[in-house]
Design a protein around this motif. Structure first.
Motif, PDB file in Angstrom:
ATOM      1  N   ALA A   1      35.090  48.063  52.121  1.00 25.29           N
ATOM      2  CA  ALA A   1      35.049  47.494  50.684  1.00 25.29           C
ATOM      3  C   ALA A   1      35.682  47.760  49.668  1.00 25.29           C
ATOM      4  O   ALA A   1      35.504  46.800  48.865  1.00 25.29           O
ATOM      5  CB  ALA A   1      33.552  47.956  50.207  1.00 25.29           C
ATOM      6  N   GLY A   2      37.124  48.198  49.790  1.00 23.42           N
ATOM      7  CA  GLY A   2      37.786  48.799  48.653  1.00 23.42           C
ATOM      8  C   GLY A   2      38.429  47.251  48.416  1.00 23.42           C
ATOM      9  O   GLY A   2      39.365  47.647  47.583  1.00 23.42           O
TER      10      GLY A   2
ATOM     11  N   VAL B   1      32.535  45.419  42.332  1.00 23.33           N
ATOM     12  CA  VAL B   1      32.381  45.107  43.824  1.00 23.33           C
ATOM     13  C   VAL B   1      32.726  45.414  44.383  1.00 23.33           C
ATOM     14  O   VAL B   1      31.567  45.647  45.503  1.00 23.33           O
ATOM     15  CB  VAL B   1      33.584  43.624  43.491  1.00 23.33           C
ATOM     16  CG1 VAL B   1      33.868  43.125  44.759  1.00 23.33           C
ATOM     17  CG2 VAL B   1      33.506  42.963  42.134  1.00 23.33           C
ATOM     18  N   SER B   2      33.530  46.660  44.365  1.00 28.87           N
ATOM     19  CA  SER B   2      33.844  47.651  45.884  1.00 28.87           C
ATOM     20  C   SER B   2      32.550  47.814  46.473  1.00 28.87           C
ATOM     21  O   SER B   2      31.672  48.509  47.528  1.00 28.87           O
ATOM     22  CB  SER B   2      34.991  47.952  46.061  1.00 28.87           C
ATOM     23  OG  SER B   2      35.206  49.008  44.198  1.00 28.87           O
TER      24      SER B   2
ATOM     25  N   PHE C   1      29.558  37.403  43.095  1.00 27.13           N
ATOM     26  CA  PHE C   1      30.326  38.276  42.772  1.00 27.13           C
ATOM     27  C   PHE C   1      32.274  37.785  42.079  1.00 27.13           C
ATOM     28  O   PHE C   1      32.227  38.302  40.566  1.00 27.13           O
ATOM     29  CB  PHE C   1      30.914  39.372  43.818  1.00 27.13           C
ATOM     30  CG  PHE C   1      29.611  40.415  44.083  1.00 27.13           C
ATOM     31  CD1 PHE C   1      30.254  41.481  43.004  1.00 27.13           C
ATOM     32  CD2 PHE C   1      29.425  40.669  45.366  1.00 27.13           C
ATOM     33  CE1 PHE C   1      29.278  42.499  43.377  1.00 27.13           C
ATOM     34  CE2 PHE C   1      28.675  41.394  45.456  1.00 27.13           C
ATOM     35  CZ  PHE C   1      28.895  42.384  44.709  1.00 27.13           C
ATOM     36  N   ALA C   2      31.856  36.267  42.460  1.00 21.63           N
ATOM     37  CA  ALA C   2      32.792  35.850  41.793  1.00 21.63           C
ATOM     38  C   ALA C   2      32.384  35.571  39.817  1.00 21.63           C
ATOM     39  O   ALA C   2      34.082  35.845  39.031  1.00 21.63           O
ATOM     40  CB  ALA C   2      33.742  35.426  42.477  1.00 21.63           C
ATOM     41  N   ASP C   3      31.150  34.772  40.189  1.00 24.55           N
ATOM     42  CA  ASP C   3      31.631  34.627  38.704  1.00 24.55           C
ATOM     43  C   ASP C   3      30.885  35.302  37.778  1.00 24.55           C
ATOM     44  O   ASP C   3      31.493  36.013  37.064  1.00 24.55           O
ATOM     45  CB  ASP C   3      29.525  34.506  38.539  1.00 24.55           C
ATOM     46  CG  ASP C   3      29.660  32.438  39.729  1.00 24.55           C
ATOM     47  OD1 ASP C   3      30.503  31.928  39.140  1.00 24.55           O
ATOM     48  OD2 ASP C   3      28.605  32.506  39.866  1.00 24.55           O
ATOM     49  N   HIS C   4      31.003  36.979  38.525  1.00 24.96           N
ATOM     50  CA  HIS C   4      30.736  37.723  37.438  1.00 24.96           C
ATOM     51  C   HIS C   4      32.540  38.310  37.166  1.00 24.96           C
ATOM     52  O   HIS C   4      32.065  38.591  35.922  1.00 24.96           O
ATOM     53  CB  HIS C   4      30.020  39.368  38.189  1.00 24.96           C
ATOM     54  CG  HIS C   4      30.585  40.403  37.513  1.00 24.96           C
ATOM     55  ND1 HIS C   4      29.649  40.754  36.084  1.00 24.96           N
ATOM     56  CD2 HIS C   4      30.658  42.033  38.145  1.00 24.96           C
ATOM     57  CE1 HIS C   4      29.686  42.476  35.943  1.00 24.96           C
ATOM     58  NE2 HIS C   4      30.465  42.205  36.710  1.00 24.96           N
ATOM     59  N   VAL C   5      32.962  38.531  37.788  1.00 23.10           N
ATOM     60  CA  VAL C   5      34.710  39.185  37.564  1.00 23.10           C
ATOM     61  C   VAL C   5      35.377  37.953  37.075  1.00 23.10           C
ATOM     62  O   VAL C   5      36.061  38.332  35.729  1.00 23.10           O
ATOM     63  CB  VAL C   5      35.285  39.219  39.183  1.00 23.10           C
ATOM     64  CG1 VAL C   5      37.053  39.494  38.928  1.00 23.10           C
ATOM     65  CG2 VAL C   5      35.107  39.820  39.870  1.00 23.10           C
TER      66      VAL C   5
END
Length: 453
Positions: free
Chosen positions: A154-155, A134-135, A7-11
């Protein structure tokens, strides 16, 4: 490897040029929707009380609050923005994730944009699209019924991703932000169970925590890494059964913001299929409600659990918005459901209460624990006639979207619920600004139009 890492890589690695045209359009559409419901929330339930309280938590001029113009420390304004966006249950939702992504994302980014200055419209779009990935991705991965309030929990992760993108964090700083956010994550379903205004505040708390987490990480705080799949990570502690692999494999290939649904009615999303069915029945058959003997609403297990509560005398507005009996009865009586139907002074209407007692909630099996549809309303009339209407795709969903006119009409109506907060001229300028957001140099222009001087 914990799922928070991809997720971090994606962002960190994705940007505006990677997004589909549909994702960009959806980001702008639901930004405008969130701004509208956020303004309506100025006079929503417990809005004034929160506004009176937050100065006790610290003074500062970092950021404005939607529709109010008061200035507070950034994290406090983020809390207030997010609360106002959700406090009338009128903000958009990702049905599969059971997450209201824009309340936390927009609540946070508006405050940070105001503090930082010079944030372009393209960067704002990036924050919205990637925050929703992500959320909503975290929500979609869960295969368990809600135990904690996922729009808040999740938000918060989505808001953290959005703020980090705005601030230009690298991967390590974002991971520390996620870890710090997880240490503050909160929100139980008990507030939903009891119809408490703490429900919307739980979104606000996690939104505030997202800003706090990014500010701490920016100054070097090192936080836990295995926040999603660790022994005490989010999925094991907050959710239960989950399958994150399909979500991770979809990153960069599909965009969750395209899957988000409008809310045409100011109620919990779980009520809206049945509301639409009731309205269509009224339009099609023009019956006299006195001729209704029994109403059967056929819904999914999650819908029944979320909104199957009985209508009771003295209901608070937030309880009523999550009450299927009340919403269906109102819709059958008047062929519509409007924000004014949840004012305290109209909730004890005896005609509505009398009809609501005839509304039965029938649970239909569904293998998906997060399914909010389909819904069906059946009427057994006193003359023996049987009428029915089924809704497979709820209004406002990607497969049954609002038209642009309906979307803009909702925005304008929401601004009208806060008289004096935004002028008619400013409202049209906001629409034009959002339509051309990718060309805006400083997104504070939105706040300049939506916050009284």
């Amino acid at each position: 490897m914990d799922a928070i890492i991809p997720f971090a890589d994606h962002v960190v690695s994705r940007s505006y040029v990677d997004f589909s045209t549909e994702a960009i359009t959806a980001a702008k559409t639901f930004l405008l929707d969130a701004l509208g419901v956020g303004i309506s929330g100025v006079h929503g339930q417990w809005g004034d009380e929160l506004s009176e309280t937050i100065p006790l938590w610290g003074s500062g001029n970092d950021s404005r609050v939607l529709g109010r113009g008061t200035r507070h420390p950034c994290a406090i304004s983020a809390l207030a923005n997010a609360f106002q966006i959700h406090n009338s249950e009128f903000d958009c939702v990702h049905e599969g994730a059971v997450v209201h992504p824009m309340a936390s994302i927009v609540g946070a980014v508006l405050a940070v944009i105001d503090r930082e200055g010079g944030v372009s419209g393209q960067r704002l779009i990036e924050a919205i699209v990637l925050g929703a990935d992500v959320s909503c991705g975290i929500g979609v991965a869960s295969n368990s019924p809600l135990r904690f309030f996922r729009p808040g929990t999740a938000g918060g992760f989505g808001a953290t991703a959005a703020v980090a993108k705005l601030l230009g964090f690298d991967k390590e700083t974002l991971l520390n932000s996620f870890g710090t956010l997880y240490g503050q994550t909160c929100g139980t379903m008990q507030s939903h169970e009891e119809g408490s205004m703490l429900l919307a505040l739980q979104i606000g708390f996690n939104t505030r925590n997202a800003v706090v987490s990014c500010d701490l990480a920016a100054r070097g705080l090192v936080a836990p890494r295995n926040v999603l799949e660790g022994r005490f990570g989010f999925f094991n502690l907050f959710e239960g059964e989950y399958d994150i692999a399909p979500v991770i494999s979809s990153l960069g290939h599909s965009w969750r913001i395209e899957e988000v649904s409008h809310k045409p009615f100011p109620t919990g999303r779980a009520t809206q299929g049945a509301i639409e069915a009731a309205i269509r029945l009224k339009q099609k058959h023009s019956f006299d409600v006195e001729n209704i003997q029994t109403v059967y609403t056929h819904v999914t297990p999650l819908t029944a659990r979320l909104v199957g509560r009985p209508m009771v005398p003295g209901m608070a507005p937030n309880y009523a918005r999550l009450c299927l009996q009340y919403s269906v009865a109102r819709a059958l009586l008047q062929g519509a459901l409007e924000p004014g139907d949840f004012r305290t002074e109209v909730l004890d209407n005896q005609s509505v209460y009398k009809l609501a007692q005839r509304v039965n909630v029938i649970v239909e099996p569904n293998d998906d624990p997060n399914a909010l549809g389909p819904s069906c309303v059946q009427l057994l009339m006193r003359d023996g006639q049987k009428l029915g209407m089924a809704i497979d795709d709820m209004p406002g969903s990607p497969s049954n979207p609002l038209t642009r006119d309906q979307h803009l009409n909702k925005f304008r109506k929401n601004l009208g619920l806060a008289p004096g907060a935004v002028s008619e001229n400013a409202a049209e300028r906001v629409i034009a600004l959002v339509d051309n957001l990718e060309h805006v140099q400083d997104a504070r222009a939105l706040l300049d139009l939506l916050c009284p001087v």
